[in-house]
Design a protein around this motif. Structure first.
Motif: not given
Length: 173
Positions: A90, A93, A124, A128-129, A156, A160
């Motif tokens: 996080a 990000l 992205v 993120v969701t 993921s 990513w």
């Protein structure tokens, strides 16, 4: 792509969106911070380095966590990894978003219409969701269920990784 006929010329929906966003993009690109970044020998590379550092922190946290969720290193307890690596991811990000936004501002009108940039932003958003859903699920869903976490972990890794590739392609095309 569907075309919309107007009295003056044919436009695509992308043209309409671009025209709606154009004043905002031009204002962003003309802002003091964007002009300073564009004209600085040192500031732009420093912000770019910050973006790369953010991406490195994100990947350094998310890839081992996703691999553990997929079943690797089963002898390592998941909870401590989750606590440390999700915070690292996080933070990475957040740094990548702040620095990426600054980089975007230097060529906003060009990046906004780039299919590589648009695809990167969609990927992205998906990633993120997916991460937010997994964080929410672990908070309200009780103890970890490995079978539930495998699909989000796979999404993921793919999302990513795709965002990283699209970001690199954006720099070259």
């Amino acid at each position: 792509m569907a075309r919309i006929t107007t009295s003056t010329r044919d436009v695509t929906p992308d043209d309409s969106l671009s025209r709606l966003m154009e004043p905002w993009l031009i204002a962003l690109e003309s802002s003091g911070i964007a002009t300073t970044l564009r004209n600085s020998v040192w500031l732009y590379p420093l912000v770019n380095t910050g973006h790369v550092l953010g991406v490195a922190l994100l990947f350094g946290g998310i890839v081992p966590l996703d691999l553990r969720l997929l079943g690797l290193w089963r002898n390592l307890p998941l909870a401590p990894l989750w606590q440390v690596l999700r915070i690292t991811s996080a933070a990475g990000l957040a740094v990548a978003v702040v620095c990426g936004t600054l980089l975007f501002s230097t060529r906003a009108t060009e990046y906004a219409v780039s299919p590589w940039f648009q695809a990167k932003m969609l990927v992205v958003l998906l990633a993120v969701t997916n991460a937010l859903w997994l964080a929410w699920y672990t908070r309200v869903g009780g103890p970890w269920k490995a079978d539930v976490a495998r699909l989000p972990a796979a999404i993921s890794l793919v999302a990513w990784g795709a965002a990283l590739c699209l970001g690199r392609l954006l720099g070259y095309f």
